[in-house]
Write an enzyme that holds these catalytic residues in place. Structure first.
Site, short mmCIF file in Angstrom:
data_model
loop_
_atom_site.label_atom_id
_atom_site.label_comp_id
_atom_site.label_asym_id
_atom_site.label_seq_id
_atom_site.Cartn_x
_atom_site.Cartn_y
_atom_site.Cartn_z
N THR A 91 -9.16 8.09 9.16
CA THR A 91 -8.59 6.98 8.38
C THR A 91 -8.10 5.85 9.28
O THR A 91 -7.45 4.93 8.80
CB THR A 91 -7.41 7.47 7.51
OG1 THR A 91 -6.46 8.10 8.38
CG2 THR A 91 -7.85 8.41 6.44
N LYS A 103 0.85 -1.20 0.00
CA LYS A 103 0.00 0.00 0.00
C LYS A 103 0.89 1.25 0.00
O LYS A 103 1.65 1.45 0.93
CB LYS A 103 -0.91 -0.01 1.23
CG LYS A 103 -1.88 -1.18 1.23
CD LYS A 103 -2.59 -1.35 2.56
CE LYS A 103 -1.69 -1.91 3.62
NZ LYS A 103 -2.38 -2.27 4.86
N GLY A 129 -7.80 2.54 10.88
CA GLY A 129 -8.38 1.23 10.56
C GLY A 129 -8.48 0.94 9.07
O GLY A 129 -9.08 -0.06 8.68
N THR A 130 -7.88 1.80 8.22
CA THR A 130 -8.00 1.54 6.77
C THR A 130 -7.27 0.26 6.37
O THR A 130 -7.73 -0.47 5.50
CB THR A 130 -7.46 2.71 5.90
OG1 THR A 130 -6.24 3.14 6.46
CG2 THR A 130 -8.41 3.85 5.82
N GLY A 131 -6.11 -0.02 7.01
CA GLY A 131 -5.36 -1.24 6.68
C GLY A 131 -6.16 -2.48 7.01
O GLY A 131 -6.28 -3.40 6.19
N CYS A 132 -6.75 -2.52 8.22
CA CYS A 132 -7.57 -3.66 8.64
C CYS A 132 -8.74 -3.82 7.68
O CYS A 132 -9.11 -4.92 7.27
CB CYS A 132 -8.16 -3.45 10.03
SG CYS A 132 -6.97 -2.98 11.27
#
Ligand SMILES: Cc1ncc(COP(=O)(O)OP(=O)(O)O)c(N)n1
Ligand SMILES: Cc1nc(C(=O)O)sc1CCOP(=O)(O)O
Ligand SMILES: [Mg+2]
Length: 541
Positions: A259, A226, A261-264
């Protein structure tokens, strides 16, 4: 430990239900093309049971519900997929930071894994924080015992401040034991760099390509790096590597505080799409689209006083009319879209206000003030007067191009083109409750408009017109192409009049909601009669 043993004995599935899973014990990993494996059983009354796609999230709890297990559950819910959970850690955290962490003993992680994997037909496992060597080993062991279709690993190893959360020994176990079992790993730039021993900061797409190859060689079948924080890039570019080819996934970088928690969320959405039967690349693309939309929709949400607010994963379930939440635009309003023109009004000696009144009386369902020549002071006065008329008749009034005029007269929204102010800037200025229409000639532009949070698309020029100079026509075929892929309602524009309006509506695409017309209404002696005539044609086509 004593509690753990007691619970193992009290669970019924060990002796009676074990045979159900014999067919699932050969690991079939997700392939490059789509595959589904619905295992239908029958109920006692003979109806087929639906196998619901199922993701198991093995991750930590976030008390603020922005990230971790809570984000995973909401992301899967948004994707329409069941999500079970195995907790590896419990954190006390909010939008300000992490106040405490309590690790779940690995024996209890094992017990949770057995409970879910032995009973619940899990399709895909997604991992978040795996805080100890023991926890990683327990997970690897249980996945060998209870194979699933895919393993999605979000390597939560580096905090937002850049600190390594995993000890070097934990990192080694992660890389040597978990990664070879992994179908896709989704590091951000810092995590990818940490996985490679932190020898180099990843700054360019070339750095990302080398890192993806190196991580792939450690055992993960697919790698998604990412690049959200990549330096010198206006876009949010993610890089997908399938072992042979690279795919760059571009999306606009959306400036928002919400933003956390965007990875989870991204990893869980990938897992959910895989569980539904998508190929890996499709799953990644769907997840990227979802993340883009959810960030746009969460931008104005206020939860907590800290720097990083959560996402609103379930935004699409809401249909509020409060100022904070986006008003739903009724696309039926697009049926007969009357667009004014100051040159035509001057020619026929009438004011904008009179022209708008006549169009509404004739049956126009939405009005756009497209006043290319008007001076600002006069335009604003007319816009305020038109707003009064439109409000009293419950008709929406949009302003063409001029965001300043739309703000000053509190219009219902704006219409903008590909060379006007970008949609996301307009959304920032107008807020979530206003309508934004965007001119599009291609499916790519239409897709972007949807991603950016527009409400409808104006598609043309369908036919040639003298109203707009140098306007490329796309014909009925071009209109069909855009309508067939658009995720937004479409209104056709360009050279449309009483003799061709039917042929436009007859392309018969459910996304096509109506026609937008300038000269066939406003360059005529009687606006009221022309509008009335066109409306009855549209109602009967
Ligand atoms: C409904 C509708 N569709 C398209 C347009 C054209 O907008 P744009 O491309 O910005 O061109 P101008 O109208 O500004 O010349 C429109 N106005 N309305
Ligand atoms: C304002 C406008 N936009 C177009 C586009 O193709 O996006 S065509 C157009 C002019 C439409 O005027 P008439 O109905 O008189 O042809
Ligand atoms: Mg414009």
């Amino acid at each position: 430990m004593a509690d753990t043993i007691f619970q193992l004995r009290s669970l019924p599935f060990f002796s009676t239900h074990h045979h159900h899973y014999a067919c699932r014990h050969s690991r079939s990993r997700i392939m490059a093309s789509s595959s589904t494996s619905p295992s239908l059983k029958m109920t006692h009354d003979g109806c087929p049971k639906n196998k619901i796609p199922h993701v198991l999230s093995v991750a930590g709890s976030d008390s603020g519900a922005g990230a971790g297990i809570q984000a995973d559950m909401k992301a899967c819910g948004a994707a329409g997929v069941y999500c079970s959970t195995v907790l590896t850690a419990v954190t006390a955290q909010n939008t300000v930071g992490v106040q405490g962490v309590h690790l779940v003993p690995e024996e209890f992680v094992a017990l949770q894994l057995i409970s879910v994997l032995s009973d619940m037909n899990v399709d895909v496992v997604k991992t978040g924080i795996l805080p100890s060597i023991g926890t990683i080993r327990v997970l690897c062991e249980k996945l060998k015992e209870f194979p699933v279709r895919a393993l999605v690993v979000d390597p939560v190893m580096v905090s937002t401040s850049g600190d390594l959360l995993a000890s070097p020994a934990t990192m080694s176990t992660y890389l040597e034991e978990l990664l070879p079992m992994t179908d896709i790993v989704t590091p951000n730039l810092k995590e990818a760099s940490a996985m490679l021993g932190d020898v180099k900061e990843l700054q360019t797409l070339d750095d990302m390509r080398s890192a993806a190859k190196a991580i792939h060689s450690m055992g993960s079948r697919y790698v998604l790096i990412k690049g959200g924080h990549l330096k010198d890039s206006a876009d949010a570019v993610d890089l997908f590597f399938d072992g042979e080819r690279f795919h760059e996934l571009h999306g606009p970088y959306i400036d928002s505080q919400n933003t956390h928690g965007t990875g989870c969320t991204l990893a869980s959405y990938i897992a959910a799409e895989l569980a539904k039967g998508c190929s890996m690349l499709q799953a990644v693309q769907e997840a990227k689209n979802f993340i883009g939309k959810v960030i746009v929709h969460s931008k104005y949400m206020v939860i907590g006083s800290g720097q990083q607010g959560p996402l609103d994963h379930l935004f699409h379930l809401k249909n509020h009319s409060s100022g904070m939440i986006k008003k739903r635009f009724n696309s039926d309003n697009l049926l007969l879209y009357a667009v004014t023109d100051s040159v035509m009004n001057k020619k026929w000696g009438r004011s904008i206000v009179d022209a708008v009144k006549s169009a509404i009386e004739g049956g126009a369902t939405i009005i756009q003030l497209r006043e290319k020549e008007a001076e600002t002071r006069y335009f604003l006065e007319m816009a305020i007067a038109c707003m009064e008329i439109c409000r009293s008749r419950d008709i929406m009034l949009l302003i063409n191009d001029r965001i300043d005029i739309a703000l000053a007269c509190d219009a219902h929204g704006v219409h903008i083109g590909q060379f006007d102010m970008p949609v996301m800037k307009v959304r920032n200025l107008l807020g979530p409750s206003k309508v934004i229409g965007v001119s599009c000639k291609t499916p790519e532009q239409a897709h972007q408009a949807w991603m950016d949070g527009a409400d409808y698309i104006g598609c043309g020029g369908v036919f040639s017109t003298t109203t707009k100079e140098n306007n490329r026509t796309i014909g009925l075929e071009g209109l069909k192409t855009v309508c067939s892929t658009s995720k937004l309602p479409v209104v056709a524009i360009g050279g449309i009049n009483g003799s061709n309006a039917r042929s436009v509506m007859e392309i018969n695409d459910p996304n096509l909601k109506g026609v937008a017309v300038v000269s066939a209404l406003f360059d005529r002696e009687s606006i009221l009669e022309e509008t009335h005539h066109l409306k009855s044609l549209l109602l009967h086509s």
